[in-house]
Design a protein around this motif. Structure first.
Motif, mmCIF file in Angstrom:
data_model
loop_
_atom_site.group_PDB
_atom_site.id
_atom_site.type_symbol
_atom_site.label_atom_id
_atom_site.label_comp_id
_atom_site.label_asym_id
_atom_site.label_seq_id
_atom_site.Cartn_x
_atom_site.Cartn_y
_atom_site.Cartn_z
ATOM 1 N N VAL A 117 0.845 -1.201 0.000
ATOM 2 C CA VAL A 117 0.000 0.000 0.000
ATOM 3 C C VAL A 117 0.880 1.250 0.000
ATOM 4 C CG1 VAL A 117 -1.716 1.314 1.313
ATOM 5 C CG2 VAL A 117 -1.913 -1.183 1.135
ATOM 6 N N PHE A 118 1.862 1.258 0.868
ATOM 7 C CA PHE A 118 2.771 2.401 0.992
ATOM 8 C C PHE A 118 3.486 2.673 -0.334
ATOM 9 C CE2 PHE A 118 6.820 4.377 2.005
ATOM 10 C CZ PHE A 118 6.504 5.292 2.986
ATOM 11 N N ASP A 119 4.045 1.640 -0.918
ATOM 12 C CA ASP A 119 4.810 1.804 -2.164
ATOM 13 C C ASP A 119 3.926 2.314 -3.299
ATOM 14 O OD1 ASP A 119 7.089 0.919 -0.841
ATOM 15 O OD2 ASP A 119 6.953 -1.121 -1.621
ATOM 16 N N LEU A 120 2.719 1.812 -3.395
ATOM 17 C CA LEU A 120 1.811 2.240 -4.461
ATOM 18 C C LEU A 120 1.421 3.701 -4.291
ATOM 19 C CD1 LEU A 120 0.106 1.669 -6.947
ATOM 20 C CD2 LEU A 120 -1.683 0.793 -5.422
ATOM 21 N N PHE A 121 1.030 4.093 -3.087
ATOM 22 C CA PHE A 121 0.630 5.478 -2.879
ATOM 23 C C PHE A 121 1.809 6.436 -3.029
ATOM 24 C CE2 PHE A 121 -3.358 3.804 -1.710
ATOM 25 C CZ PHE A 121 -4.273 4.854 -1.802
ATOM 26 N N ALA A 122 2.985 6.033 -2.582
ATOM 27 C CA ALA A 122 4.174 6.867 -2.774
ATOM 28 C C ALA A 122 4.441 7.070 -4.263
ATOM 29 C CB ALA A 122 5.382 6.243 -2.089
ATOM 30 N N ALA A 123 4.304 6.003 -5.043
ATOM 31 C CA ALA A 123 4.541 6.106 -6.486
ATOM 32 C C ALA A 123 3.547 7.061 -7.135
ATOM 33 C CB ALA A 123 4.456 4.719 -7.126
ATOM 34 N N VAL A 124 2.280 6.956 -6.771
ATOM 35 C CA VAL A 124 1.258 7.823 -7.364
ATOM 36 C C VAL A 124 1.483 9.273 -6.941
ATOM 37 C CG1 VAL A 124 -1.208 8.355 -7.396
ATOM 38 C CG2 VAL A 124 -0.439 5.975 -7.582
ATOM 39 N N LEU A 125 1.689 9.510 -5.655
ATOM 40 C CA LEU A 125 1.894 10.888 -5.191
ATOM 41 C C LEU A 125 3.144 11.491 -5.822
ATOM 42 C CD1 LEU A 125 0.948 10.509 -1.426
ATOM 43 C CD2 LEU A 125 -0.276 11.852 -3.142
ATOM 44 N N GLY A 126 4.210 10.726 -5.888
ATOM 45 C CA GLY A 126 5.461 11.230 -6.445
ATOM 46 C C GLY A 126 5.423 11.452 -7.942
ATOM 47 N N SER A 127 4.474 10.808 -8.615
ATOM 48 C CA SER A 127 4.396 10.963 -10.073
ATOM 49 C C SER A 127 3.813 12.304 -10.485
ATOM 50 C CB SER A 127 3.551 9.839 -10.676
ATOM 51 O OG SER A 127 2.181 9.997 -10.331
ATOM 52 N N GLU A 128 3.067 12.972 -9.573
ATOM 53 C CA GLU A 128 2.394 14.211 -9.973
ATOM 54 C C GLU A 128 2.209 15.228 -8.854
ATOM 55 O OE1 GLU A 128 -1.850 15.555 -12.061
ATOM 56 O OE2 GLU A 128 -1.329 13.420 -11.896
#
Length: 194
Positions: free
Chosen positions: A167-178
């Motif tokens: 969960v952490f890795d997915l949300f970090a990836a999404v937030l960091g992408s934009e």
């Protein structure tokens, strides 16, 4: 947004946001957290911001639902003592996941010339996510030190349980992408005035 490379690059336009770090997060229902040292990292950031005389803003979740560990009148509502506000540090109460909805946070930031927000707190897939996205949409520069936040296990609509790290890795990836720059506590502290 990349972090500044030179020391003392952050000034009074940069505030530390401590989001929902309340006793509620120690309830057993939150026990599946990844990144167990996240509060220690927030304590480090808090000490560094105070030492640099930079703004610190505490966000407290006042949950109206009596079943919530964050219930306004419950024992979990209090801010954890490790990150308790000092006199003069604002505490902004919210009652939904986003720190900007039905609060004076945006006005406070504009009134004080704050344009860059260092987000810390809990949890990356709820209040952190909602607040960072809205901050970005409102034109603030947001930075997320990944070691100063956490996630818990999430069960989806099909009954599949996703572990906290996933969960952490997915949300970090999404937030960091934009929506924000991803960083670490050490890198943020290195950009503060000496």
């Amino acid at each position: 947004m990349p972090l500044p490379e030179n020391n003392a690059a952050f000034g009074k336009e940069t505030a530390l946001i401590i989001l929902d770090v309340q006793k509620a997060i120690d309830d057993p229902k939150w026990a599946s957290k990844n990144n167990p040292g996240y509060v220690d990292k927030i304590v480090d950031l808090l000490a560094a911001f105070r030492a640099a005389s930079l703004p610190v803003i505490h966000i407290r979740h006042d949950e109206p639902n009596p079943a919530s560990t964050y219930h306004t009148d419950g024992p979990g509502n209090a801010i954890k003592p490790e990150v308790a506000p000092l006199p003069g540090e604002p505490v902004i109460a919210k009652n939904v996941n986003c720190a900007f909805i039905a609060t004076d946070l945006e006005k406070y930031l504009h009134d004080h010339g704050i344009t860059r927000l260092i987000f810390t707190g809990v949890v990356i897939h709820n209040s952190m996510d909602a607040s960072i996205r809205v901050a970005h949409c409102l034109g603030f520069d947001a930075i997320l030190p990944l070691d100063a936040t956490t996630a818990i296990d999430v069960t989806d609509a099909k009954g599949i349980r996703h572990d906290a790290q996933t969960v952490f890795d997915l949300f970090a990836a999404v937030l960091g992408s934009e929506y924000c720059a991803l960083s670490t506590t050490d890198d943020v502290i290195a950009a503060l005035p000496a």
